[in-house]
Write a protein that holds these residues in place. Sequence first.
Motif, PDB file in Angstrom:
ATOM      1  N   ARG A  82       0.828  -1.210   0.000  1.00 39.25           N
ATOM      2  CA  ARG A  82       0.000   0.000   0.000  1.00 39.25           C
ATOM      3  C   ARG A  82       0.860   1.257   0.000  1.00 39.25           C
ATOM      4  N   LEU A  83       1.991   1.187   0.693  1.00 34.61           N
ATOM      5  CA  LEU A  83       2.876   2.343   0.812  1.00 34.61           C
ATOM      6  C   LEU A  83       3.543   2.674  -0.522  1.00 34.61           C
ATOM      7  N   GLY A  84       3.880   1.634  -1.286  1.00 34.63           N
ATOM      8  CA  GLY A  84       4.450   1.871  -2.602  1.00 34.63           C
ATOM      9  C   GLY A  84       5.959   1.849  -2.669  1.00 34.63           C
ATOM     10  N   VAL A  85       6.612   1.061  -1.792  1.00 35.56           N
ATOM     11  CA  VAL A  85       8.057   0.856  -1.907  1.00 35.56           C
ATOM     12  C   VAL A  85       8.314  -0.625  -2.185  1.00 35.56           C
ATOM     13  N   ASN A  86       9.540  -0.934  -2.573  1.00 34.53           N
ATOM     14  CA  ASN A  86       9.895  -2.305  -2.923  1.00 34.53           C
ATOM     15  C   ASN A  86       9.922  -3.196  -1.683  1.00 34.53           C
ATOM     16  N   LEU A  87       9.810  -4.500  -1.905  1.00 31.61           N
ATOM     17  CA  LEU A  87       9.735  -5.468  -0.808  1.00 31.61           C
ATOM     18  C   LEU A  87      11.015  -6.277  -0.731  1.00 31.61           C
ATOM     19  N   MET A  88      11.595  -6.355   0.469  1.00 30.00           N
ATOM     20  CA  MET A  88      12.790  -7.153   0.723  1.00 30.00           C
ATOM     21  C   MET A  88      12.454  -8.173   1.799  1.00 30.00           C
ATOM     22  N   SER A  89      12.655  -9.447   1.488  1.00 31.89           N
ATOM     23  CA  SER A  89      12.327 -10.515   2.434  1.00 31.89           C
ATOM     24  C   SER A  89      13.563 -11.368   2.669  1.00 31.89           C
ATOM     25  N   SER A  90      13.822 -11.706   3.910  1.00 31.02           N
ATOM     26  CA  SER A  90      15.074 -12.329   4.295  1.00 31.02           C
ATOM     27  C   SER A  90      14.923 -13.835   4.475  1.00 31.02           C
ATOM     28  N   THR A  91      15.902 -14.447   5.176  1.00 33.96           N
ATOM     29  CA  THR A  91      15.858 -15.875   5.481  1.00 33.96           C
ATOM     30  C   THR A  91      15.200 -16.127   6.831  1.00 33.96           C
ATOM     31  N   LEU A  92      14.517 -15.120   7.359  1.00 34.66           N
ATOM     32  CA  LEU A  92      13.791 -15.236   8.621  1.00 34.66           C
ATOM     33  C   LEU A  92      12.432 -14.581   8.465  1.00 34.66           C
ATOM     34  N   LEU A  93      11.395 -15.301   8.826  1.00 35.14           N
ATOM     35  CA  LEU A  93      10.039 -14.774   8.811  1.00 35.14           C
ATOM     36  C   LEU A  93       9.452 -14.908  10.209  1.00 35.14           C
ATOM     37  N   THR A  94       8.849 -13.848  10.704  1.00 37.80           N
ATOM     38  CA  THR A  94       8.262 -13.908  12.049  1.00 37.80           C
ATOM     39  C   THR A  94       6.833 -14.412  11.964  1.00 37.80           C
ATOM     40  N   GLU A  95       6.659 -15.508  11.251  1.00 34.16           N
ATOM     41  CA  GLU A  95       5.399 -16.229  11.139  1.00 34.16           C
ATOM     42  C   GLU A  95       5.693 -17.717  11.049  1.00 34.16           C
ATOM     43  N   ALA A  96       4.750 -18.515  11.471  1.00 32.88           N
ATOM     44  CA  ALA A  96       4.829 -19.970  11.325  1.00 32.88           C
ATOM     45  C   ALA A  96       3.395 -20.490  11.268  1.00 32.88           C
ATOM     46  N   GLY A 129       2.694 -23.794   9.660  1.00 32.64           N
ATOM     47  CA  GLY A 129       2.715 -25.180   9.213  1.00 32.64           C
ATOM     48  C   GLY A 129       3.244 -25.368   7.812  1.00 32.64           C
ATOM     49  N   GLY A 130       3.301 -24.291   7.041  1.00 28.26           N
ATOM     50  CA  GLY A 130       3.852 -24.372   5.698  1.00 28.26           C
ATOM     51  C   GLY A 130       5.361 -24.264   5.718  1.00 28.26           C
ATOM     52  N   SER A 131       5.978 -24.568   4.589  1.00 24.77           N
ATOM     53  CA  SER A 131       7.422 -24.417   4.487  1.00 24.77           C
ATOM     54  C   SER A 131       7.780 -22.940   4.467  1.00 24.77           C
ATOM     55  N   PHE A 132       9.041 -22.661   4.728  1.00 29.17           N
ATOM     56  CA  PHE A 132       9.509 -21.273   4.692  1.00 29.17           C
ATOM     57  C   PHE A 132       9.188 -20.642   3.344  1.00 29.17           C
ATOM     58  N   ALA A 133       9.492 -21.343   2.259  1.00 27.58           N
ATOM     59  CA  ALA A 133       9.263 -20.797   0.920  1.00 27.58           C
ATOM     60  C   ALA A 133       7.778 -20.544   0.671  1.00 27.58           C
ATOM     61  N   GLU A 134       6.920 -21.427   1.149  1.00 25.69           N
ATOM     62  CA  GLU A 134       5.476 -21.245   0.950  1.00 25.69           C
ATOM     63  C   GLU A 134       4.963 -20.028   1.714  1.00 25.69           C
ATOM     64  N   ILE A 135       5.422 -19.860   2.960  1.00 26.88           N
ATOM     65  CA  ILE A 135       5.008 -18.693   3.748  1.00 26.88           C
ATOM     66  C   ILE A 135       5.494 -17.414   3.083  1.00 26.88           C
ATOM     67  N   GLN A 136       6.734 -17.433   2.632  1.00 28.10           N
ATOM     68  CA  GLN A 136       7.296 -16.241   1.999  1.00 28.10           C
ATOM     69  C   GLN A 136       6.597 -15.925   0.682  1.00 28.10           C
ATOM     70  N   ALA A 137       6.291 -16.948  -0.115  1.00 25.33           N
ATOM     71  CA  ALA A 137       5.588 -16.714  -1.379  1.00 25.33           C
ATOM     72  C   ALA A 137       4.215 -16.111  -1.137  1.00 25.33           C
ATOM     73  N   ALA A 138       3.525 -16.560  -0.096  1.00 27.58           N
ATOM     74  CA  ALA A 138       2.213 -15.994   0.234  1.00 27.58           C
ATOM     75  C   ALA A 138       2.340 -14.523   0.619  1.00 27.58           C
ATOM     76  N   GLN A 139       3.415 -14.180   1.350  1.00 33.24           N
ATOM     77  CA  GLN A 139       3.637 -12.784   1.702  1.00 33.24           C
ATOM     78  C   GLN A 139       3.885 -11.939   0.455  1.00 33.24           C
TER      79      GLN A 139
END
Length: 351
Positions: free
Chosen positions: A196-210, A212-222
């Motif tokens: 919504r803000l309109g800046v680029n998205l940077m996602s790391s090797t750590l997500l503060t969510e869990a 049951g999905g794999s890391f890649a699946e959670i990140q892809a959904a984000q």
Amino acid sequence: MKSFGFLSFGHYGRGTGPYDPDAARALREAIEIAQGADELGVNGAYFRVHHFARQAASPMPLLSAIAATTKRIEVGTGVIDMRYENPLYLAEEAGALDLIADNRIALGISRGSPEPALRGYQAFGYTGSSDPRGADLARDKFDLFLRAIGGERVAEADPEQFGPGQRLRIEPHSPGLTDRIWWGSGTAATAEWVGRLGVNLMSSTLLTEANGGSFAEIQAAQIRAYRQAWKEAGHTRTPRVSVSRSIFPVLSKEDLWFAAPMGDQSRDQIGMIDGFVSTFGKTYSGDPDTLIAELKADVAIQEADTLMLTIPSQLGPEVNLRLLENFATHIAPALGWQPNTEGPTTGYPID
């Protein structure tokens, strides 16, 4: 995958041996790695920012040195902890860096990760947060930073010099700088806010969510949530999205020696960080054919346009440039990458 670069955590020690550089050597070697990566056609040189630790802290001197001694490579951060920053001073630094780099920057900014110091940003003089982690400070400062680099006149001018009612903008001003700013996100809610803000998205090797999905699946959904929010906000620019991965191509016995200590890091991990149940991404290690198959199956890499390889910077330029060359030669082309010959582009298609 349109581009890839390296993400350095900038660790240094006390200079006791070949893999224990002191701060001066670590900084000089970071410049050397970036220069070598530029010659290889690698797209980006990005650096973590931490405070009160034996790691890279204030990134602008390092990024400026790299920008001034390279031709094509994008220089940036992953991420600057906004809690510790004066937003107007950072806007001045970012404008100067962008001009030195000829618009080759990718500044990742965020609330930041847990630091060695307890509320260390208060030691920097930034108090008054109502959030124990300082998230409100970071977002309020980021809002002012974006307005400043966008050219908004944020300060009242001296009427004796300029007449009554005049206001001043931050200088130097680099037009279009907002397009080269990223926010580091670890949750779907934050990803949507960034869209919504309109800046680029940077996602790391750590997500503060869990969930049951794999890391890649959670990140892809984000990432998908970010892109949807971007569309709904009506932004006309094409956004960029990056993800980070630890990847060790094995083409020799020496490569195997560096990749061997991965252990349980070869699978996703669930743990607690900063009070949140979090998912940590696995390390990829193996021969090129194995890595190509695994990376093609990583749904978040497929969703993103930019891949950042975390590198063991303390091992020095030779090891790290070989890692990058192995990836560029034997793996990246199979993922759709071509060597960088002209410098970074402004954006990539969005469905």
